[in-house]
Design a protein around this motif. Structure first.
Motif, mmCIF file in Angstrom:
data_model
loop_
_atom_site.group_PDB
_atom_site.id
_atom_site.type_symbol
_atom_site.label_atom_id
_atom_site.label_comp_id
_atom_site.label_asym_id
_atom_site.label_seq_id
_atom_site.Cartn_x
_atom_site.Cartn_y
_atom_site.Cartn_z
ATOM 1 N N GLY A 9 0.682 -1.274 0.219
ATOM 2 C CA GLY A 9 -0.004 -0.187 0.106
ATOM 3 C C GLY A 9 0.979 1.124 0.124
ATOM 4 N N GLN A 10 2.216 1.196 0.186
ATOM 5 C CA GLN A 10 3.153 2.287 0.006
ATOM 6 C C GLN A 10 3.973 2.520 -1.260
ATOM 7 N N ASP A 11 3.620 3.588 -1.700
ATOM 8 C CA ASP A 11 4.411 4.000 -2.980
ATOM 9 C C ASP A 11 5.938 4.288 -2.577
ATOM 10 N N VAL A 12 6.884 3.084 -3.045
ATOM 11 C CA VAL A 12 8.190 3.203 -2.358
ATOM 12 C C VAL A 12 9.194 3.331 -3.669
ATOM 13 N N SER A 13 10.440 3.782 -3.417
ATOM 14 C CA SER A 13 11.467 3.916 -4.427
ATOM 15 C C SER A 13 12.192 2.266 -4.458
ATOM 16 N N ARG A 14 13.001 2.310 -5.794
ATOM 17 C CA ARG A 14 13.584 0.953 -5.823
ATOM 18 C C ARG A 14 14.467 0.791 -4.785
ATOM 19 N N GLU A 15 15.222 2.082 -4.106
ATOM 20 C CA GLU A 15 16.026 1.654 -3.039
ATOM 21 C C GLU A 15 15.348 1.319 -1.931
#
Length: 206
Positions: A9-15
């Motif tokens: 549910g969280q938009d997260v980066s590739r990192e």
């Protein structure tokens, strides 16, 4: 621009996703030695543990600055919260309390390998100094009536507690109300149709 991915549910980066993958790989390697999670859940690790923990992070108030996870075990939800907070809530300080020295060593290894900052306290919950936290969480640690005195010790006035619970949560709430008074909101789990997350505040003895 770094392309975002969605985890729990969280938009997260590739990192951030990469850190979670490092965490998952370490857990799979360590699990045969110290049983961090039930072996039967490993094939579904991302949904059953990582996404399940990420949804707990979503329920924290945005102004929270301190989060204490009780009985962190293999890191759920505490370490997942710390990984997500590094990107999404950099002012949030996360503390994991885990009395098992081997599990505490695993937690510190994950922090080192992922480059995430969090505190691991290898001591019993009742022996740790009162943490005065904005948010306290616990997953699969104890029934609600046993959780509340632990949480009350470490939660600041006006803070909230977040507990992932299974389908027996109603009976846990009723039993806890025999000795405690509290405000509780229920959120349907995004990963298990039979589970919820309890958001509890205003905890006091009956």
């Amino acid at each position: 621009m770094t392309r975002s991915l969605r985890v729990g549910g969280q938009d997260v980066s590739r990192e951030t996703l990469g850190r979670l993958e490092i965490y998952a790989d370490l857990l799979k390697r360590w699990n045969p030695r110290i049983n961090l999670v039930a072996p039967s859940t490993l094939p579904d690790l991302w949904t059953r543990h990582i996404a399940d923990s990420a949804q707990v992070f979503e329920l924290a108030p945005p102004e929270a600055r301190s989060w204490v996870d009780l009985g962190t075990g293999g890191g759920f939800p505490g370490l997942v919260v710390a990984v997500l907070a590094a990107e999404l809530a950099p002012d949030l300080a996360v503390t994991c309390i885990e009395s098992d020295q081997r599990k505490a060593t695993f937690l510190r290894t994950v922090l080192r390998e992922t480059g995430i900052k969090a505190e691991v306290r290898a001591e019993r919950i009742e022996a740790a100094p009162a943490m005065n936290a904005d948010v306290v969480s616990a997953r699969a640690l104890a029934a609600l009536d046993r959780l509340l005195p632990m949480v009350q010790r470490h939660l600041k006035p006006g803070g909230i507690a977040l507990f992932p619970k299974g389908d027996s949560y109603r009976s846990e709430v009723q039993q806890a109300l025999e000795s405690w008074r509290f405000a509780a909101d229920t959120y349907q789990s995004q990963t298990n149709p039979n589970a919820v997350i309890l958001k509890v505040g205003d905890i006091r003895r009956a």
